[in-house]
Design a protein around this motif. Structure first.
Motif, PDB file in Angstrom:
ATOM      1  N   SER B 229      -5.293 -28.790  59.364  1.00 40.50           N
ATOM      2  CA  SER B 229      -5.472 -28.128  60.660  1.00 40.50           C
ATOM      3  C   SER B 229      -6.854 -28.451  61.243  1.00 40.50           C
ATOM      4  CB  SER B 229      -5.276 -26.633  60.475  1.00 40.50           C
ATOM      5  OG  SER B 229      -6.010 -25.922  61.413  1.00 40.50           O
ATOM      6  N   ALA B 230      -7.865 -28.553  60.372  1.00 38.57           N
ATOM      7  CA  ALA B 230      -9.214 -28.872  60.847  1.00 38.57           C
ATOM      8  C   ALA B 230      -9.249 -30.275  61.440  1.00 38.57           C
ATOM      9  CB  ALA B 230     -10.208 -28.758  59.694  1.00 38.57           C
ATOM     10  N   ALA B 233      -7.961 -30.228  64.793  1.00 43.40           N
ATOM     11  CA  ALA B 233      -8.929 -29.621  65.702  1.00 43.40           C
ATOM     12  C   ALA B 233     -10.018 -30.632  66.076  1.00 43.40           C
ATOM     13  CB  ALA B 233      -9.550 -28.392  65.050  1.00 43.40           C
ATOM     14  N   ARG B 238     -11.808 -29.574  69.646  1.00 44.93           N
ATOM     15  CA  ARG B 238     -12.021 -28.143  69.793  1.00 44.93           C
ATOM     16  C   ARG B 238     -12.345 -27.545  68.438  1.00 44.93           C
ATOM     17  NH1 ARG B 238      -7.487 -26.864  73.659  1.00 44.93           N
ATOM     18  NH2 ARG B 238      -6.226 -27.194  71.841  1.00 44.93           N
ATOM     19  N   SER B 240     -12.351 -25.058  65.509  1.00 43.48           N
ATOM     20  CA  SER B 240     -11.471 -23.938  65.204  1.00 43.48           C
ATOM     21  C   SER B 240     -11.967 -23.246  63.939  1.00 43.48           C
ATOM     22  CB  SER B 240     -10.043 -24.422  64.991  1.00 43.48           C
ATOM     23  OG  SER B 240      -9.968 -25.106  63.770  1.00 43.48           O
ATOM     24  N   MET B 241     -11.355 -22.085  63.668  1.00 42.81           N
ATOM     25  CA  MET B 241     -11.725 -21.354  62.471  1.00 42.81           C
ATOM     26  C   MET B 241     -11.445 -22.191  61.226  1.00 42.81           C
ATOM     27  SD  MET B 241     -13.110 -18.513  62.383  1.00 42.81           S
ATOM     28  CE  MET B 241     -12.676 -17.048  63.265  1.00 42.81           C
ATOM     29  N   ASP B 242     -10.371 -22.964  61.255  1.00 44.48           N
ATOM     30  CA  ASP B 242     -10.036 -23.773  60.087  1.00 44.48           C
ATOM     31  C   ASP B 242     -11.083 -24.845  59.839  1.00 44.48           C
ATOM     32  OD1 ASP B 242      -7.856 -22.334  59.545  1.00 44.48           O
ATOM     33  OD2 ASP B 242      -6.396 -23.733  60.395  1.00 44.48           O
ATOM     34  N   VAL B 413      -5.712 -18.429  75.306  1.00 50.76           N
ATOM     35  CA  VAL B 413      -6.501 -18.595  74.092  1.00 50.76           C
ATOM     36  C   VAL B 413      -6.581 -17.261  73.372  1.00 50.76           C
ATOM     37  CG1 VAL B 413      -8.666 -19.383  73.138  1.00 50.76           C
ATOM     38  CG2 VAL B 413      -7.828 -20.357  75.262  1.00 50.76           C
ATOM     39  N   ASP B 417      -9.540 -17.354  68.413  1.00 58.06           N
ATOM     40  CA  ASP B 417     -10.013 -18.684  68.786  1.00 58.06           C
ATOM     41  C   ASP B 417     -11.219 -18.606  69.716  1.00 58.06           C
ATOM     42  OD1 ASP B 417      -8.119 -19.879  67.278  1.00 58.06           O
ATOM     43  OD2 ASP B 417      -6.652 -20.012  68.898  1.00 58.06           O
ATOM     44  N   ARG B 418     -11.196 -17.597  70.609  1.00 52.30           N
ATOM     45  CA  ARG B 418     -12.353 -17.421  71.492  1.00 52.30           C
ATOM     46  C   ARG B 418     -13.593 -17.132  70.665  1.00 52.30           C
ATOM     47  NH1 ARG B 418      -9.063 -14.467  75.073  1.00 52.30           N
ATOM     48  NH2 ARG B 418      -9.859 -12.487  74.293  1.00 52.30           N
ATOM     49  N   SER B 420     -14.118 -17.959  67.506  1.00 48.23           N
ATOM     50  CA  SER B 420     -14.558 -19.102  66.695  1.00 48.23           C
ATOM     51  C   SER B 420     -15.163 -20.187  67.561  1.00 48.23           C
ATOM     52  CB  SER B 420     -13.389 -19.658  65.883  1.00 48.23           C
ATOM     53  OG  SER B 420     -12.440 -20.216  66.746  1.00 48.23           O
ATOM     54  N   ARG B 421     -14.806 -20.202  68.843  1.00 45.77           N
ATOM     55  CA  ARG B 421     -15.347 -21.225  69.733  1.00 45.77           C
ATOM     56  C   ARG B 421     -16.871 -21.094  69.853  1.00 45.77           C
ATOM     57  NH1 ARG B 421     -11.870 -22.501  74.944  1.00 45.77           N
ATOM     58  NH2 ARG B 421     -10.416 -23.098  73.327  1.00 45.77           N
TER      59      ARG B 421
END
Lengths: 54, 780
Positions: B229-230, B233, B238, B240-242, B413, B417-418, B420-421
């Motif tokens: 997933s990372a 991203a 973008r 991400s948390m991952d 969003v 996600d907001r 982690s951004r």
């Protein structure tokens, strides 16, 4: 400290045994129906009441 | 799995005196033990098989197991697969299979058949696999037996398969198992190092190597879902948390490995593996909750999914899935059947087009008129020529409209996600500054500087932050599931919590969407006789009449005159013309006449749901002023709006107008909640900020909606909004908690004060606090 040379492998072996069991359960799809499995243990008769023609 | 739970029974399993002995539904006055003849038959069948124990253990919802009055019309033989050794196998989706006792009943009842080899039901997937020796046509006997017990069966379709096909879920479970095994065993070694003050460097070195040997493969295998997933991203540009999780875990592991090589005092393999185990546990629960909702939606759809009867040139008929029909084929549409394809009829047809246009009264389509897919045949069976294959028809066009609207919605969003951004870049900047500070300003050796920098990554590694929102989601979605609300989209709760306007459809949403007998003082005996005759027919009005008097026994010797009515001896039941009166204006009237006796008329109407005014008022109280948007004519819409207490309404809105109204509301800065059930609502549902569809909605509407209400009525909707708002507040609280914890932990890490023991304690404690807080989300 010599006991460690015996105890650490034993503990690792037991841990791996558990992991092996988990992988086996996963592969034989035993995690697919957790709700059903929970109630199945309460069934009295596991086998249908008839001679199954096998 | 108690976090997720199953639908709670509405009646206790001990059946009280006033409940049906089979299905548990409350009994009407004058009924004794059973609510209908179907239940009586089912109870006798269960008792005859010696399976009465079922009733002591049953936990189903009241009325869920009431057998349908009409036999299933679908031939299931084509769905049977034959194995090499000649055994037949049939996979079915079973509706009504909601408790362990049901599984037992179904399996035992089928196994008692002499030729059945095995019957195995899965409670989670609602799937039943039956194998037997003999003919494929036995499949229909199996389904008939299930129907007599009160279970509805449908062939296991690709839609169910998609919902339960869980390769990804199995990979997560596998990763969780590996991570749990690894973190426990590494911890065993690490604790020895932490407490072994008098340990020699050689032994410590050996233990670190041991931890590395366990930890490295675990980090590689169990971290795969995050790394993948990372990587996505990174390619999308973008954070991400991952990505934060992956970087933290990999950096920690790499540094621990280098510490192991140079025999440093500490390694952090335990922290890395424990982080993975905690995060994976959260993810597995999250998935299980959402999978259950998706599964239930797929089940509803599979039961609707139809097979059409194609007319062959030689006059025979064959059952074919709708997608295999080409333009130009001729199909037979039975009375009461829903049209799956667009077509042109050879003769006049009376269709209820409520689902496609919102009109509440059926109307006659002349021969040659184009008939819209989705309408229900209220008249006699007729043959029609299909004008477009399923993929080119009006349903497919609507689906494409829906897809475009869904894409627009993809820009929403989620709050996690907001967070982690902003969070991810800040954390990485702090880690880099820590390294530069120790190395450049304090002249520490680069190894020490790196250790402290990675400690920052590890301790901020958003364990609590990554659990903050999913944990709340799991609890809230599970609580809604128990109330009969299915949440199908991951961000639906967030969007529901912020909705500030409600747009309601009329037919099928505020109304029940099916004809209901209007009581006009008919004689009870006449009603009973008419209902007994009506039971023999599949016509929607006849079924409504049968529902109005559920304990009427099936009349004997009933003959159906297609498109006109029913005959039983001298008695007639059917259209006014059939009973010697003038034709009815709207096709919503049935007449009963016994020989030359006076005709008795039964009028039907689409009644407003009983809880509609209360639901509208509750929505208003929650700050969602309601408005009515319908495709029906002005008179019907205005009258219903007045009765439901809705001040604003629009009539004669077609699908495009409905979608345009939603877009206009969004342009005004509102966040509309759209509630609708019809094919004509689907595009508006998809375009809305958040959408819901009531029980019995068309399949297209259910696919488009974020929430599906499983139980009759709208009462669940305000409750769902309250749960969503509460969940949202708790999610914000959780994010606040995990940020506060970072305010204390990060300075310690920057200062180089964090040992692996402290890291492990802090990480576990913060996660537990967040999860415990999330548990409050289920209460109302």
């Amino acid at each position: 400290m010599d006991s460690l040379f015996l105890l650490v492998p034993i503990s690792l072996f037991l841990g791996l045994l558990g992991l092996g069991g988990f992988l086996w359960a996963l592969r034989t799809r035993q995690y697919d129906d957790l709700d059903g499995a929970a109630s199945r243990i309460l069934f009295d008769d596991d086998h249908p009441r008839k001679e199954t023609p096998k | 799995m108690s976090l997720i739970g199953r639908a709670e029974p509405l009646v206790p399993s001990a059946v009280s005196a006033a409940a049906c002995a089979h299905c548990g539904a409350p009994l009407a006055a004058g009924q004794h033990r059973f609510c209908c003849t179907g239940c009586e038959g089912a109870h006798a069948l269960v008792a005859g098989l010696g399976l009465d124990a079922f009733y002591r253990r049953r936990e189903t919802e009241a009325g869920a197991l009431r057998p349908e009055e009409t036999a299933p019309g679908l031939d299931l033989a084509p769905f049977v697969t034959t194995d090499r050794d000649g055994t037949q196998r049939l996979e079915l989706l079973l509706s009504g299979l909601t408790c362990g006792a049901c599984v037992w009943l179904v399996e035992q009842a089928l196994a008692a058949e002499p030729d059945v080899l095995s019957a195995r039901a899965s409670l989670t997937a609602r799937q039943l696999t039956v194998t037997w020796r003999g003919e494929a046509a036995r499949a229909n006997d199996v389904v008939a037996l299930l129907a007599r017990l009160g279970f509805r069966a449908a062939p296991w379709s690709p839609a169910c398969l998609r919902a339960t096909e869980d390769a990804e879920g199995r990979e997560l479970t596998l990763a969780l198992g590996v991570a749990a095994f690894g973190s426990m065993n590494v911890m065993l070694v690490s604790v020895a190092v932490w407490v072994g003050w008098d340990m020699g460097p050689a032994l410590r070195h050996a233990l670190h190597w041991l931890a590395a040997m366990i930890g490295l493969p675990v980090v590689l295998i169990a971290g795969m879902p995050f790394y993948r997933s990372a990587w996505t991203a990174i390619r999308a540009g973008r954070p991400s948390m991952d990505l934060a999780v992956s970087l933290g875990v990999l950096a920690t592991t790499a540094m621990s490995l280098s510490e192991t090589l140079r025999n440093g005092p500490y390694t952090w393999f335990d922290g890395a593996t424990m982080l993975l185990a905690l995060l994976l546990a959260g993810r597995v629960f999250d998935r299980a909750a959402r999978r259950r909702a998706r599964q239930s939606v797929a089940e509803l759809l599979a039961l609707q999914e139809g097979v059409v009867s194609r007319l062959l040139p030689d006059g025979r008929m064959e059952a074919v899935p709708a997608e295999n029909i080409a333009a130009g084929d001729r199909v037979l549409v039975a009375a009461g059947e829903r049209l799956r394809l667009d077509g042109v009829a050879d003769a006049d047809a009376l269709l209820d087009a409520a689902a496609t246009t919102g009109e509440s009264v059926p109307r006659t389509f002349a021969a040659g008129d184009s008939l819209p897919a989705g309408a229900v045949n209220m008249g006699a069976a007729f043959a029609m020529m299909v004008t477009a294959a399923a993929k080119d028809g009006s349903l497919a066009a609507m689906a494409r409209l829906l897809e475009r609207a869904e894409q627009a919605k993809g820009r929403f969003v989620a709050i996690a996600d907001r967070a982690s951004r902003y969070y991810v870049p800040v954390v990485h900047a702090v880690a880099a500054l820590t390294f530069l500070g120790w190395w450049g300003l304090l002249d520490a050796p680069w190894q020490v500087a790196l250790v402290n920098a990675v400690c920052v990554l590890l301790i901020t590694c958003p364990c609590a932050l990554a659990l903050a929102v999913p944990a709340v989601q799991v609890v809230a979605v599970g609580a809604l599931f128990r109330r009969g609300v299915l949440v199908t989209s991951a961000t639906a709760l967030e969007r529901l919590a912020s909705a500030d306007h409600a747009v309601l459809d009329k037919t099928g949403t505020l109304t029940e969407g099916r004809p209901v007998l209007v009581p006009e003082g008919q004689d009870a005996g006449t009603l009973r006789r008419a209902a007994g005759m009506a039971r023999a027919s599949r016509h929607p009005l006849a079924q409504a009449l049968a529902r109005a008097c559920p304990d009427a026994a099936l009349a004997e010797g009933v003959r159906e005159v297609p498109g006109q009515g029913l005959l039983a001896g001298e008695a007639r039941l059917g259209s006014p013309a059939f009973c010697g009166l003038g034709p009815s204006a709207d096709g919503m009237t049935m007449v009963f006449r016994d020989g030359d006796g006076a005709p008795v008329a039964f009028r039907f109407a689409d009644r407003m749901r009983d809880d509609a005014p209360a639901a509208v008022a509750a929505l208003n109280g929650l700050g969602l002023p309601a408005e009515l948007l319908s495709g029906d004519g002005e008179g019907a819409v205005a009258s219903l709006a007045r009765r439901a207490g809705i001040p604003a309404w629009r009539s004669s809105a077609d699908p495009v107008a409905k979608q345009a109204r939603i877009e206009a509301l969004k342009a005004e800065g509102r966040h509309p909640l759209m509630v609708g059930d019809g094919i004509n609502d689907a595009a508006a549902l998809a375009a809305a900020h958040v959408s819901a569809s009531p029980a019995g909605a068309t399949d297209l509407a259910q696919t488009a909606a974020d929430l599906v209400l499983q139980r009759e009525g709208l009462a669940a909707l305000p409750a769902a909004i309250r749960v969503a708002r509460r969940a949202q507040a708790i999610a914000r609280q959780n994010i606040g908690l995990s940020l506060t914890y970072n305010v204390f932990a990060v300075p310690a890490a920057v200062g180089g004060l964090v040992t692996p023991l402290i890291a492990a304690l802090v990480m576990a404690a913060s996660s537990i606090v967040v999860v415990l807080n999330a548990l409050r989300a289920g209460k109302e």
